[in-house]
Design an enzyme around this catalytic site. Structure first.
Site, PDB file in Angstrom:
ATOM      1  CE1 TYR A  98      -3.631   2.421   1.085  1.00  0.00           C
ATOM      2  CE2 TYR A  98      -1.882   3.590   2.290  1.00  0.00           C
ATOM      3  CZ  TYR A  98      -3.087   3.625   1.619  1.00  0.00           C
ATOM      4  OH  TYR A  98      -3.957   4.690   1.445  1.00  0.00           O
ATOM      5  CD  GLU A 174      -5.897   4.530  -0.996  1.00  0.00           C
ATOM      6  OE1 GLU A 174      -5.948   4.496   0.280  1.00  0.00           O
ATOM      7  OE2 GLU A 174      -6.979   4.311  -1.811  1.00  0.00           O
TER       8      GLU A 174
END
Ligand code: GDP
Ligand code: MN
Length: 359
Positions: A98, A174
């Protein structure tokens, strides 16, 4: 504004960030030419959690793709049907990480958020992503070991991401998952002999709404139409800022025996152009005989509203009589501008309503 994944990926690709090769299916029967299977078919809805909702499907051939498209275009995810389905060359996945870059408005710094446990179960990961304050130049040392990536892999990616982030006025970029892949052909095609090992498999991008004027190429929504609700049979159009103000304007009209023609909260920071567009939209509603403008300018400025009003009067020959209540930032300046243009500011909302009722 949030971009859909295929829009975000296009931005990343053009910025030199490695993303899978891709195609876009525009409807349930559209199979774009040149697809190299297997591909991952991904529902383009403006929400996350698509994987868990059945919105991400791997297909091995055209027959499977046709079945997947039929299914995906009919599949509602959190109340949304897809506007398109993104088809991406499937990737071999070693690990899912992530990685996010975000603007922290409180600290006024850009931050990196990262976790070695990316993918669909990020919410259930044993620990939360780490947050690093970032100047865009020096990568926090422990980030490499935290993600278990060599600096020569991660540093150039961060560099490219930072550039994409700042030049496009993003507030969030993101990537979940950032995939570590054994070997993979990515776009833009690398001229280097060794292929990149990191691929952005998913991307969520938010663009700063205040940067609209600098970023004309983004798919910005129509300024006012999204917020406007038309009420059939109404005769008094209204523009207010803030939902509470818009509702109390409508209530005041109704309690005086009138019928509002619409609900419109035009929000803060409204410029002249948006204001003219809103007036035009209302003036074109059938049955409207007058319009009330009820603005308390905090973020917006009275003088900008006044300029919008004056411009609308000049540009819209069929504009109905407009009654204005205007308070707040630069009220005096606005009063002068409007007086010169022969448009009075009413002393109260009630006064506006009384006059509007007589039209
Ligand atoms: P989200 O659930 O809305 O965040 O959608 P994602 O695009 O992140 O996809 C969900 C999951 O699908 C990812 O975490 C991956 O595990 C998987 N996935 C996405 N693209 C690929 C791919 O190209 N190959 C494989 N094997 N899995 C993929
Ligand atoms: Mn994801």
């Amino acid at each position: 504004m949030n971009l859909l994944e295929f829009q975000a990926k296009k931005l990343l690709m053009r910025s030199g960030v490695p993303v899978p090769r891709s195609w876009v299916a525009k409807n349930a029967t559209h199979v774009p030419p040149g697809i190299g299977y297997p591909v991952v078919a991904k529902s383009q809805v403006p929400v996350g959690g698509r994987g868990k909702a059945g919105g991400v499907v791997v297909v091995k051939n055209e027959t499977e793709l046709r079945a997947a498209l039929k299914k995906l275009f009919a599949l509602e995810i959190k109340g949304h049907l897809p506007v398109a389905v993104l088809l991406e060359q499937a990737i071999d996945i070693d690990r899912e990480l992530y990685l996010a870059i975000r603007l922290n408005r409180d600290t006024k710094y850009i931050e990196i958020m990262a976790s070695p446990h990316g993918g669909m179960d990020i919410e259930e990961a044993p620990e939360k992503p780490s947050v690093y304050r970032w100047d865009g130049q020096t990568t926090p040392d422990d980030l490499f070991s935290f993600l278990n990536l060599p600096p020569e892999e991660l540093a150039p990616l961060l560099d490219t991401l930072h550039h994409a982030f700042t030049t496009h006025d993003l507030t969030l970029l993101e990537i979940n998952p950032l995939v570590v892949t054994p070997c993979y052909e990515v776009q833009p095609l690398s001229s280097e002999p060794s292929l990149p090992q990191l691929v952005c498999a998913d991307a969520k991008i938010s663009v700063d709404d205040n940067a609209r004027f600098r970023q004309p190429n983004f798919p910005w929504p129509e300024t006012t139409s999204a917020n406007m609700r038309v009420l059939s049979g109404g005769t008094i159009g209204c523009i207010a800022n803030g939902a509470g103000m818009a509702m109390s304007t409508m209530d005041t009209i109704v309690s005086a025996g009138g019928r509002p023609a619409n609900f419109l909260d035009i929000g803060g920071g409204t410029g002249e152009k948006e204001f003219v567009a809103a007036l035009k939209q209302i003036s074109e509603l059938p049955g409207v005989t007058s319009i009330i403008v009820n603005i308390f300018a905090g973020i917006s400025r009275c003088d900008e509203i006044a300029r919008g009003l004056i411009a609308a009067k000049q540009q819209l020959p069929n504009l109905q009589p407009v009654f204005v209540r205007l308070e707040g930032t630069n009220r005096e300046q606005a009063g002068k501008l409007l007086a010169e243009a022969g448009i009075p500011i009413e002393p109260s909302l009630r006064a506006c309503v009384e006059k509007a009722m007589r039209e």
